[in-house]
Design a protein around this motif. Structure first.
Motif, mmCIF file in Angstrom:
data_model
loop_
_atom_site.group_PDB
_atom_site.id
_atom_site.type_symbol
_atom_site.label_atom_id
_atom_site.label_comp_id
_atom_site.label_asym_id
_atom_site.label_seq_id
_atom_site.Cartn_x
_atom_site.Cartn_y
_atom_site.Cartn_z
ATOM 1 N N ALA A 1 -10.517 -5.766 -3.292
ATOM 2 C CA ALA A 1 -11.547 -4.717 -3.324
ATOM 3 C C ALA A 1 -10.928 -3.328 -3.307
ATOM 4 O O ALA A 1 -11.482 -2.371 -3.836
ATOM 5 C CB ALA A 1 -12.492 -4.894 -2.132
ATOM 6 N N GLN A 2 -9.742 -3.241 -2.749
ATOM 7 C CA GLN A 2 -9.049 -1.951 -2.617
ATOM 8 C C GLN A 2 -8.795 -1.275 -3.966
ATOM 9 O O GLN A 2 -8.592 -0.065 -4.036
ATOM 10 C CB GLN A 2 -7.717 -2.190 -1.885
ATOM 11 C CG GLN A 2 -6.915 -0.952 -1.572
ATOM 12 C CD GLN A 2 -5.421 -1.206 -1.764
ATOM 13 O OE1 GLN A 2 -4.993 -2.362 -1.933
ATOM 14 N NE2 GLN A 2 -4.641 -0.147 -1.744
ATOM 15 N N ASN B 1 -10.497 1.840 -4.714
ATOM 16 C CA ASN B 1 -10.098 3.048 -3.978
ATOM 17 C C ASN B 1 -8.933 3.794 -4.623
ATOM 18 O O ASN B 1 -8.520 4.825 -4.111
ATOM 19 C CB ASN B 1 -9.678 2.668 -2.546
ATOM 20 C CG ASN B 1 -10.875 2.486 -1.634
ATOM 21 O OD1 ASN B 1 -12.003 2.408 -2.101
ATOM 22 N ND2 ASN B 1 -10.613 2.413 -0.339
ATOM 23 N N ARG C 1 0.811 -1.220 0.000
ATOM 24 C CA ARG C 1 0.000 0.000 0.000
ATOM 25 C C ARG C 1 0.843 1.268 0.000
ATOM 26 O O ARG C 1 0.520 2.246 -0.666
ATOM 27 C CB ARG C 1 -0.917 -0.017 1.219
ATOM 28 C CG ARG C 1 -2.127 0.879 1.132
ATOM 29 C CD ARG C 1 -2.971 0.759 2.395
ATOM 30 N NE ARG C 1 -3.713 -0.490 2.420
ATOM 31 C CZ ARG C 1 -5.034 -0.567 2.236
ATOM 32 N NH1 ARG C 1 -5.743 0.518 2.011
ATOM 33 N NH2 ARG C 1 -5.632 -1.727 2.283
HETATM 34 C C1 LIG Z 1 -11.660 2.221 0.597
HETATM 35 O O1 LIG Z 1 -11.824 3.542 1.049
HETATM 36 C C2 LIG Z 1 -12.858 3.674 2.030
HETATM 37 C C3 LIG Z 1 -13.083 5.153 2.293
HETATM 38 O O2 LIG Z 1 -11.852 5.805 2.493
HETATM 39 C C4 LIG Z 1 -12.447 2.893 3.267
HETATM 40 O O3 LIG Z 1 -13.474 2.973 4.241
HETATM 41 C C5 LIG Z 1 -12.238 1.431 2.883
HETATM 42 O O4 LIG Z 1 -11.736 0.699 3.996
HETATM 43 C C6 LIG Z 1 -11.254 1.313 1.748
HETATM 44 N N1 LIG Z 1 -11.243 -0.075 1.275
HETATM 45 C C7 LIG Z 1 -10.135 -0.768 1.142
HETATM 46 C C8 LIG Z 1 -10.301 -2.178 0.720
HETATM 47 O O5 LIG Z 1 -9.026 -0.293 1.321
#
Ligand SMILES: *[C@@H]1O[C@H](CO)[C@@H](O)[C@H](O)[C@H]1NC(C)=O
Ligand SMILES: *[C@@H]1O[C@H](CO)[C@@H](O)[C@H](O)[C@H]1NC(C)=O
Ligand SMILES: *[C@@H]1O[C@H](CO)[C@@H](O)[C@H](O)[C@H]1NC(C)=O
Ligand SMILES: *[C@@H]1O[C@H](CO)[C@@H](O)[C@H](O)[C@H]1NC(C)=O
Ligand SMILES: *[C@@H]1O[C@H](CO)[C@@H](O)[C@H](O)[C@H]1NC(C)=O
Length: 327
Positions: free
Chosen positions: A275-276, A279, A232
């Motif tokens: 899933a990230q 984002n 990350r």
């Molecule tokens: C994606 O972003 C949202 C909002 O910032 C956060 O709540 C969520 O945990 C994130 N998902 C991942 C898989 O990093």
């Protein structure tokens, strides 16, 4: 009048440098010209004029020494890279680009250029190995040997270079595996481009510690786990691992947050799409096609901008934009 001239020269270092020409530099340049058969390209290189004014030549303003030689875009230049380049003792930047008639191996003379920081030999007919003597260039920061006919392995000697942060040897005929410690001393974010070769073996586990801004290993024969490249907090903006034989579980991978391009197509990658990925606000190219992935295609964020061609030919991916819904 005398005082005026001195003032003028002092106020204009560029003019001062170009009015000078170190005799050793001049001799080396004329020897380069002669070795290449005095081609028309170097018509401005005449003994009666200051060499800092010559075409393709760059001098340091304060020392008047030749620090740059940049020869490009001339199919009429033929022959080997002249050993006489070694005479340009202060050279920092050597660029031979788009010279298809230049052939033969990279000469050991290059290793004598102890101040060389930027070396480009690209789009030429140069062949032979990527010489391990390049490891003697302790100031080397950027190495571009792309689009040549170089064969053999990436030499381990490059790993010892403390200033080297950018390597491009794409589009050659390299074979063998990567030196594990490549870029272990990189002073800043690293750039590695090795696409279109025949490199094999695994992506070194040691690469986990390298901060790649860009990495392109596409179209080789790399195998095994490349998940060490991800994370990350990594600064990577472009990652192209496509068309190899990589095999690892993508589900557990954390994607670098600044990714703009991610292509892992045509490998044997399994698991699911993290899933990230939805984002990643900068992501504008994403391709996981031709792998063994399963599960739901993530939705939200930028995901609507990727069509089914980003996901085709996997084992059991489902959900939009694919035709088969998840059960
Ligand atoms: C994606 O972003 C949202 C909002 O910032 C956060 O709540 C969520 O945990 C994130 N998902 C991942 C898989 O990093
Ligand atoms: C290359 O050689 C040809 C034929 O001699 C000539 O017409 C052309 O101008 C040369 N090109 C360059 C870049 O010098
Ligand atoms: C090499 O570069 C350093 C720093 O830029 C400079 O001090 C030194 O004089 C240079 N040596 C040569 C041979 O150009
Ligand atoms: C890689 O190896 C294959 C098989 O030996 C060969 O056909 C292909 O041309 C090679 N590719 C490159 C870029 O050298
Ligand atoms: C993804 O890669 C596949 C295979 O190379 C290709 O057919 C497809 O067009 C690519 N998708 C995109 C969006 O470029």
């Amino acid at each position: 009048m005398g005082a005026f001239l001195v003032l003028l020269v002092a106020a204009s270092p560029a003019a001062a440098a170009s009015s000078r020409c170190h005799s050793g530099d001049k001799a080396a340049l004329l020897a380069i010209k002669a070795a290449l058969g005095n081609p028309y390209h170097f018509a401005s290189w005449t003994p009666g004029t200051p060499c800092c004014d010559w075409y393709d030549v760059d001098c340091d303003d304060s020392t008047g020494r030749v620090v740059g030689l940049s020869v490009f875009q001339d199919a009429n230049l033929t022959g080997a890279i002249p050993d006489a380049v070694a005479g340009l003792a202060h050279l920092q930047n050597l660029r031979l680009h788009h010279l298809p008639g230049i052939s033969g191996p990279i000469p050991p003379a290059i290793a004598k250029l102890s101040n060389l920081s930027f070396l480009t030999i690209s789009w030429t007919g140069v062949s032979g190995p990527v010489p391990s003597f390049l490891g003697a260039l302790s100031r080397l920061a950027q190495l571009d040997l792309s689009f040549n006919s170089l064969a053999g392995a990436v030499p381990a000697s490059l790993a010892a270079l403390p200033n080297l942060y950018s390597i491009d040897i794409s589009r050659n005929r390299l074979t063998g595996s990567l030196p594990p410690l490549l870029f272990s001393r990189a002073p800043q974010e690293a750039y590695l481009r090795l696409s279109h070769n025949n490199l094999t073996g695994t992506v070194p586990a040691e690469f986990a510690a390298v901060n790649f801004a860009q990495i392109d290993l596409s179209r080789n024969g790399f195998t095994g786990d490349a998940s060490t490249l991800f994370g990350r907090a990594k600064p990577a903006q472009q990652m192209d691992l496509s068309r190899n034989d990589l095999s690892f579980d993508l589900s557990g991978v954390e994607l670098p947050e600044q990714l703009i391009l991610l292509d892992v197509s045509h490998n044997a990658i399994y698991g699911g799409i993290p899933a990230q990925v939805a984002n990643l606000t900068n992501l504008n190219f994403f391709n996981v096609s031709y792998n063994r992935l399963c599960g739901a295609v993530p939705a939200g964020g930028n995901m609507a901008s990727f069509d089914a061609y980003s996901y085709q030919h996997n084992r059991c991916l489902c959900g939009a934009p694919l035709a088969n819904p998840c059960k």
